[in-house]
Design a protein around this motif. Structure first.
Motif, mmCIF file in Angstrom:
data_model
loop_
_atom_site.group_PDB
_atom_site.id
_atom_site.type_symbol
_atom_site.label_atom_id
_atom_site.label_comp_id
_atom_site.label_asym_id
_atom_site.label_seq_id
_atom_site.Cartn_x
_atom_site.Cartn_y
_atom_site.Cartn_z
ATOM 1 N N THR A 155 0.834 -1.203 0.000
ATOM 2 C CA THR A 155 0.000 0.000 0.000
ATOM 3 C C THR A 155 0.868 1.251 0.000
ATOM 4 O O THR A 155 0.582 2.220 -0.727
ATOM 5 C CB THR A 155 -0.944 0.007 1.213
ATOM 6 O OG1 THR A 155 -1.729 -1.181 1.217
ATOM 7 C CG2 THR A 155 -1.862 1.216 1.175
ATOM 8 N N VAL A 156 1.937 1.240 0.800
ATOM 9 C CA VAL A 156 2.867 2.376 0.816
ATOM 10 C C VAL A 156 3.545 2.518 -0.543
ATOM 11 O O VAL A 156 3.670 3.629 -1.079
ATOM 12 C CB VAL A 156 3.907 2.201 1.935
ATOM 13 C CG1 VAL A 156 5.030 3.228 1.796
ATOM 14 C CG2 VAL A 156 3.245 2.331 3.303
ATOM 15 N N ALA A 157 3.978 1.400 -1.121
ATOM 16 C CA ALA A 157 4.658 1.427 -2.418
ATOM 17 C C ALA A 157 3.764 2.025 -3.495
ATOM 18 O O ALA A 157 4.183 2.903 -4.269
ATOM 19 C CB ALA A 157 5.087 0.017 -2.807
ATOM 20 N N GLU A 158 2.521 1.565 -3.560
ATOM 21 C CA GLU A 158 1.600 2.072 -4.573
ATOM 22 C C GLU A 158 1.262 3.540 -4.331
ATOM 23 O O GLU A 158 1.114 4.326 -5.280
ATOM 24 C CB GLU A 158 0.335 1.217 -4.591
ATOM 25 C CG GLU A 158 0.576 -0.206 -5.078
ATOM 26 C CD GLU A 158 -0.670 -1.072 -5.028
ATOM 27 O OE1 GLU A 158 -1.717 -0.580 -4.543
ATOM 28 O OE2 GLU A 158 -0.595 -2.235 -5.455
ATOM 29 N N GLY A 159 1.168 3.915 -3.072
ATOM 30 C CA GLY A 159 0.900 5.317 -2.749
ATOM 31 C C GLY A 159 2.043 6.230 -3.163
ATOM 32 O O GLY A 159 1.819 7.327 -3.686
ATOM 33 N N LEU A 160 3.271 5.774 -2.943
ATOM 34 C CA LEU A 160 4.441 6.564 -3.342
ATOM 35 C C LEU A 160 4.536 6.662 -4.863
ATOM 36 O O LEU A 160 4.865 7.725 -5.412
ATOM 37 C CB LEU A 160 5.712 5.931 -2.772
ATOM 38 C CG LEU A 160 5.875 6.016 -1.255
ATOM 39 C CD1 LEU A 160 7.032 5.137 -0.790
ATOM 40 C CD2 LEU A 160 6.101 7.461 -0.803
#
Length: 368
Positions: free
Chosen positions: A27-32
């Motif tokens: 989720t963090v990766a996709e958000g970044l």
């Protein structure tokens, strides 16, 4: 400033053993990536995995197995293969030791310390070696790096290992679930346990609670959601306890089905030995389903407000069973906690989690 970010984690969300830690990182990766950063997710291969692909803006590279991922990732770092501005090194017990390359800033993400889990998963010799890596070597290798912990309890554990508390930022999990108004609560008392089917999740405690309570509540059921290599042992335990007609093993389910099951349950049981935060506590709470967990697990002491959004017990299967029972038989208590937990978990948002990560990585890259 757009960054090139290298994430090192031994699993991704499609891995057969993926869990809440992978949900957090993906989720963090996709958000970044959505914020304009280039994100490379270096992880282990597994049967049926695509070696390299881009999914929702994140470039996945899957090479090496469960242990082979670590030396291969370190070698790639030494060769400067990815030329990242900053590396996020996920220490899931085993460290990637990225600071040894001395090429770029590193942020060490720790969900929880694995002291209690090493002996459960490995034999005496390997567990001692693993604990030495985590508790002795890693704090030295990462002594000049920034840390991110997912809860205050993990931050305290890291401090206990000698990590400077001033270098540890807490960035909680969020949630993207919404209440399912159209999904009715089960008419009959029901429990749910959700997670990887592995020994350290101690799903046996939920099975034993069911076995003890089914005499008092003959229609009581338990939904077991998740998959893993420990499933055959759990099925044997179900047969031994004589509760076959009361337990349903759903295996790996879709996000939609997971939330439907959480919304229908009366109580969410989390007997896990250790949790960094307990993402499923929040996911259950969105639907007004309170959780019973162990305070010794660490993270649940932060994700659960004892007596208001769920119940924490100190240790032992009997205490766990009695806590589950109290929520099943006391309608007023359960209804009150259902309302409070819905309000409590509404403060956790993935967009805030991603924003804090972006700030942390920009700060770390800027110190290069």
């Amino acid at each position: 400033m757009a960054l090139r970010i290298l994430l090192l984690n031994w699993r991704d969300m499609d891995h057969p053993e993926a869990g809440g830690a992978e949900k957090y990182l993906v989720t963090v990766a996709e958000g970044l990536a959505a914020r304009g950063h280039e994100v490379i997710f270096r992880t282990a291969a597994y049967p049926g995995a695509v070696q390299e692909e881009v999914v929702r803006g994140v470039r996945y590279i899957r090479k090496g197995g469960r242990l082979g991922i670590y030396p291969r990732a370190l070698a790639a770092n030494l060769l400067r293969r990815y030329d990242a501005d900053v590396v996020v090194d996920v220490q899931n017990g085993m460290p990637f030791l990225s600071p040894l390359t001395r090429h770029r800033p590193v942020v060490n993400l720790v969900h929880h310390v694995h002291k209690e889990q090493w002996p459960v998963v490995f034999g005496p010799r390997l567990s001692r070696a693993g604990w030495w890596l985590e508790s002795r070597l890693a704090p030295i290798v990462y002594r000049n790096t920034d840390y991110v912990a997912v809860s205050d309890s993990t931050r305290a554990e890291l401090s206990g290992l000698g990590v400077d508390a001033n270098r540890i930022q807490v960035i909680h999990n969020g949630t993207d679930a919404t209440p399912l108004d159209a999904e009715p609560r089960s008419n009959q008392p029901s429990m749910i346990v959700l997670g990887r089917l592995v020994p350290q999740k101690r799903i046996e405690f939920a099975l034993e609670a069911l076995a003890q309570l089914v005499g008092e509540m003959p229609t009581l059921t338990l939904d077991v959601v998740g998959s893993g290599w420990w499933e055959s042992h759990l099925l044997e335990r179900v047969a031994e306890l004589g509760i076959d007609q009361h337990v349903t093993f759903h295996g790996h389910v879709s996000e939609a089905e997971k939330h439907q099951l959480l919304a229908r349950a009366w109580v969410h049981a989390l007997p896990s030995l250790k949790e960094g935060w307990g993402l499923v506590v929040v996911e259950a709470g969105i639907h007004g389903t309170p959780t019973v967990a162990f305070s010794e697990a660490g993270g649940p002491t932060n994700s659960i407000v004892h007596g208001r959004t769920g119940l924490l017990v100190d240790h032992g299967s009997e205490a766990f069973t009695q806590a589950v029972r109290s929520l099943l038989v006391d309608d007023d208590l359960r209804d009150r906690m259902s309302g409070e937990v819905t309000t409590w978990v509404s403060q956790f948002h993935w967009d805030e989690t991603v924003a804090k990560w972006e700030q942390a990585l920009l700060r770390s890259a800027g110190s290069r």
